[in-house]
Enzyme design. Structure first.
Site, PDB file in Angstrom:
ATOM      1  N   ARG A   1      57.795  57.248  50.119  1.00 50.43           N
ATOM      2  CA  ARG A   1      57.371  55.898  49.701  1.00 50.43           C
ATOM      3  C   ARG A   1      57.421  54.947  50.904  1.00 50.43           C
ATOM      4  O   ARG A   1      56.585  54.055  51.054  1.00 50.43           O
ATOM      5  CB  ARG A   1      58.212  55.380  48.531  1.00 50.43           C
TER       6      ARG A   1
ATOM      7  N   SER B   1      60.355  48.382  45.924  1.00 51.64           N
ATOM      8  CA  SER B   1      60.654  49.776  45.594  1.00 51.64           C
ATOM      9  C   SER B   1      59.547  50.726  46.031  1.00 51.64           C
ATOM     10  O   SER B   1      59.816  51.812  46.536  1.00 51.64           O
ATOM     11  CB  SER B   1      60.866  49.943  44.083  1.00 51.64           C
TER      12      SER B   1
ATOM     13  N   GLU C   1      50.908  46.156  34.417  1.00 56.02           N
ATOM     14  CA  GLU C   1      50.240  47.273  35.086  1.00 56.02           C
ATOM     15  C   GLU C   1      48.762  47.356  34.722  1.00 56.02           C
ATOM     16  O   GLU C   1      47.933  47.754  35.549  1.00 56.02           O
ATOM     17  CB  GLU C   1      50.943  48.592  34.756  1.00 56.02           C
TER      18      GLU C   1
ATOM     19  N   HIS D   1      58.732  56.977  42.865  1.00 56.16           N
ATOM     20  CA  HIS D   1      59.850  57.358  42.010  1.00 56.16           C
ATOM     21  C   HIS D   1      59.465  58.479  41.048  1.00 56.16           C
ATOM     22  O   HIS D   1      59.812  58.467  39.875  1.00 56.16           O
ATOM     23  CB  HIS D   1      60.368  56.133  41.233  1.00 56.16           C
TER      24      HIS D   1
END
Lengths: 614, 614
Positions: free
Chosen positions: B311, B338, B359, B408
């Site tokens: 990431r 993140s 989203e 993630h």
């Protein structure tokens, strides 16, 4: 509230903060700052407004509390510790291997109705629970939902506000912890409580704006909320993230991290405490309402050869199931005339819930209902269930028992075009933990599966077809979950089909026998997950090659399920599926264009047999 | 507007109605009644307010019109006919095989930016287009969106209202055709325009309530909307479904069906007409803004052996790509710290868009941007992209070019628990039409794939890992899409891995060689779709058995992709994947529990080799 009460609440809030800090420190991860902002809110709720029996999680009259901001789990766990449900030792197992105090709450812990952690999910489920209290259980329990301010950006939250406002769910209170800071930085509206109040009240809610660190104001607001008439209540509480600890209070960059110096923080918070709260159990009625039902299932029966759409059979079977079982309920996304859920609506209007075009709210309401033991069936177009895919995922993590039905699957819907075609639903639902995926090909099979799926656990998905298909099974035939049916027997190849393609496969098998002298086995894999591994392996061994055919994209559907079943003892498999983007056309043209019609199947089998013998 | 103008608009509206009836009658399906309610609205827009060059769909200064109520396609097609873009003959091909006048609009037809038909999708994309006009193109075009009243129940609509209101998009107008009737029956709010006005204005919009059949009122409202300052405008128009035809007007049960007696309907509507509209082309600037860029890609390079999260490499590589290419833009779901999109935000703040925790709106805004030629990357947790799955599906039908990045992924995130773990994303994205699915295992591979995916078409998905993984490739290595890498060579079995499991596979391979004397081939299948069929077939032939290992549910991911690649020339495949529902635990415990760590792989290979030789 007297002085002593006030002081107790302040102390309890401090304890919840300290315990949140301690749990996160022990885990070296977690969200203490998001817990600390809501400590007074939850202290007052726990000590003075929540009505549930800490010794009896199954009491139907218990209030419900949902942490829609699931990342504030340390606060929730500190509450259940204060209520005597978990010990301090267990509190400190937070986020450890095997602990039921997971990073985000799940129903492994008593009093947790649903898993949260995907923001915007808890409130919609809370609406479902409140609706259940009002219309199904008919019990006076109250549903409390703790939301973060960040998550109000999720559209699902506004589906929930609309649904609850429209239904006038006075038994629902959302407490919004407006701490101004999201994960990455400030929220859109910061501490502008009135920005939220304008929006939420426009959706038919009563709103109260308070200081979220003042037990007195909180107490007044929660009492007002519990006593609300006509409208659900939103308590908008201005709070500080990380309140009470100077290292983190109201600072950016402190989300989702343990406090660096927890000992100093605990000192700042006045040290550890060991208060316990006697949560008051509910009074009043505790028996949920019982809908009159016959107890005898009288499923519709269809004549062999008759052409009936499986969606039609679904609606009629569900109506019959509803007559037999009073706990079966149905939810619609404003397409009941298409999914044929209308048959249930007509027969059982009290157990039918119109959710309008809000698929997430429809699924969430169903999740709320099953949390109270009802057996919900929610239906819309298969394509539009993708709108609720995250909610289905969260339902599985919630160990929810849920029946979902998607109509208008595949290219065979015809002229409406690709936006209306469910072509990824088998893949999406197969990839849901613990799911069952069913895809019947005729009306009698559909009726039986609709009834049988009620008895399963977890997420169950049934896929129906728009157009009429001939009835190929008798009304007494049984269709075990994980089973399949052999509709033709022949040694040269096997065709595995499901739903609409069963009929194309049968036609292809007849053509192959009549025109080419090729005898094939045809398997109806109505249970796509679990699939009939045993039968597929036998057929593979007997015939040496398989053609799969499905009205679905090539990835993740029936073909992949068959390949997975045969992974360790494989035979050549030719997968026929939809690979080009469809446009408008008649159903038959669509099947032809996609290469999943009788002719395409016949060619694939010819080719497979040629290669095997060549 | 003078008397003649008024009469022309009435005549034009009548023509649009007649043509909607004719097209649906010719198709024997479609939604004439939903078209008829909005005929005056669209007549006035087309003749007096829309600014686009009918001969030049590529003109960057053109206004945009989105039919969010895509089922009113007959009205849209009648409009493009009146504008001279299609002939009357073509109009009557509506819904026929091969016609670009599909059941619901798609970009096969000029001036259609996105496919619609999944309600609640068009407005969010319109917000993206308006944002593009304001912040990227910096051109004065206006974005017009026609919404139905039913679809205002969709949460995505409220994400869009919030986004546009917050950005103050004066260049956006939504026209809501409040015809009171949904598909199944009356909407929640019927003709209560003020119910909508309260809600929409609370989200920071200017609202106007009008009679949607009065060209004068419409003209005034649209002029007001085009000239709006500070706020976007919602025109709430009271209309009748099926207006003008007594057989269907304002009647339930008339949704989505052709008129039974179209000839009588056409007579009622005053007969066919043949009016044409000279749509006015845009005036003023036509060149989109050009962001300064170096033109030279200077990707970050990582040292072999260094531990870097993929990431992290994603964020740094995207920032580098943004420096090289001025058309690359990025969108965040309030988790950029993140996903590591923050690196791009810092380097290119003008091309970074914070969409907060919404989203669907994030993906929709990206779709709007690519419709104008920008190259968007939208990122959030892999798990939370499921929230936008329907929008991704619709993006594919829209032929959108879009990069999506999910961080993630898998159980290896550790303590946060299952709600945060993307475990179905590979299945979901593989089952998107024309998609590319990439899953890098190290930082250099990630950087290269981030850059290369920019050059592909369709929906591209990149999956990243939370924790650090050792760099195993040099910075100059290339990773063709559809390719793979062989990291170990051995003849007794093949391990196919991707992402985090590549490192477990390498460790297992070393253990197998050192401890068991078993030499295996390890393939890094970083391109999950398209997968390297060629290489897999060679490895299968060479080693006779394969173990696949993935941090994903067993269904629809890497294992199924490998099985599909080998379907017609199969070898035994053992699929290791996550089958039990995880809780909280450390990353390493999670991999162990799931049976996808080095030990589980070693055991699987031992077993495979034993069976092959036994």
């Amino acid at each position: 509230m007297d002085e002593r009460d006030y002081r107790f609440l302040c102390d309890l809030a401090a304890q919840l903060r300290v315990d949140s800090v301690r749990a996160s420190a022990a885990a070296d991860s977690g969200h203490p700052t998001s817990s600390m902002s809501a400590a007074e809110l939850m202290a007052v709720l726990l000590a003075r407004h929540l009505r549930l029996d800490p010794r009896d999680p199954a009491n139907p009259a218990n209030d419900h509390l949902i942490f829609s901001k699931g990342h504030a789990s340390p606060l929730l766990y500190s509450m259940v510790k204060a209520a005597g449900v978990v010990t301090d030792d267990e509190l400190l197992t937070f986020r450890r291997h095997g602990s039921r105090l997971e990073g985000h709450p799940t129903p492994r812990l008593p009093f947790v109705d649903v898993a949260t952690g995907s923001l915007g999910f808890g409130l919609p489920v809370g609406v479902g629970l409140a609706l259940t209290g009002r219309k199904l259980d008919r019990l006076p329990y109250h549903v409390w939902v703790l939301c973060g301010d960040s998550e109000l950006a999720e559209g699902s939250i506004w589906e929930a506000f609309e649904h609850a406002g429209h239904e006038g769910l006075t038994n629902l209170t959302v407490i919004v912890d407006v701490n101004r800071l999201g994960q990455r930085g400030p929220t859109r509206h910061g501490w502008d409580l009135s920005a939220y109040a304008r929006r939420i009240s426009a959706f038919g809610w009563h709103t109260i704006e308070i200081d979220g660190h003042d037990p007195g104001e909180i107490d007044y607001a929660l009492a007002d909320a519990r006593g609300a008439r006509r409208r659900p209540t939103a308590v908008l509480a201005r709070t500080s993230k990380g309140y009470g600890v100077s290292e983190v209070e109201d600072r950016e960059g402190k989300h989702g991290k343990p406090i660096k110096d927890p000992e100093q923080a605990i000192i700042e918070l006045g040290g550890p405490r060991d208060l316990t709260v006697d949560v008051r159990p509910p009074t009043g009625p505790r028996d949920p309402y019982d809908f009159v039902a016959t107890g005898t299932l009288d499923l519709p029966a269809y004549e062999m050869g008759e052409k009936v759409a499986t969606r039609q059979a679904f609606g009629e079977a569900l109506a019959a199931l509803g007559a037999a079982c009073g706990d079966v309920v149905a939810l619609d996304g404003e397409v009941a005339d298409s999914t044929k859920l209308d048959a249930f609506a007509k027969a059982h209007p009290e157990r039918f819930f119109e959710c309008y075009i809000a698929e997430q709210q429809m699924v969430a309401a169903a999740i709320g209902m099953q949390a109270r033991g009802w057996r919900p069936y929610a239906a819309t177009f298969a394509a539009f269930l993708t709108r609720a895919y995250d909610f289905v995922r969260m339902a599985a993590i919630s160990r929810a028992d849920l029946c979902l039905v998607g109509s208008h699957a595949g290219v065979s819907i015809g002229e409406d075009g690709p936006s209306q075609m469910g072509l990824e639903d088998l893949a999406a639902f197969r990839a849901v933990h613990g799911s069952t995926v069913l895809y019947p090909c005729d009306a009698n099979q559909t009726a039986r599966l609709v009834a049988d799926m009620a008895g399963l656990g977890g997420i169950r998905y049934l896929r129906t077809t728009r157009g009429g298909t001939p009835v190929v099974y008798g009304a007494d035939e049984r269709f075990p979950i994980g089973g399949s049916k052999v509709l033709r027997t022949g040694g040269q190849a096997t065709i595995v089909a499901a739903g609409i393609t069963v009929h194309e496969a049968l036609a292809a098998a007849d053509d192959l026998l009549d025109e080419d002298g090729i005898a094939v086995t045809v398997i109806d894999a109505y249970s796509v997950k679990p699939i009939d591994v045993e039968r597929l392996r036998i057929a593979a061994a007997d015939t040496g090659g398989i053609v799969t055919v499905e009205d679905h994209w090539p990835e993740g559907g029936l073909g992949d399920a068959v390949l997975a079943a045969l992974a360790t003892s494989p035979v050549p498999v030719v997968k026929l599926a939809v690979s080009a983007l469809p446009g408008s056309a008649t159903p038959q043209e669509q099947l032809e264009d996609a290469g999943i019609d009788r002719h395409a199947i016949r060619l694939a089998v010819q080719d497979l047999v040629k290669r095997a013998t060549g």
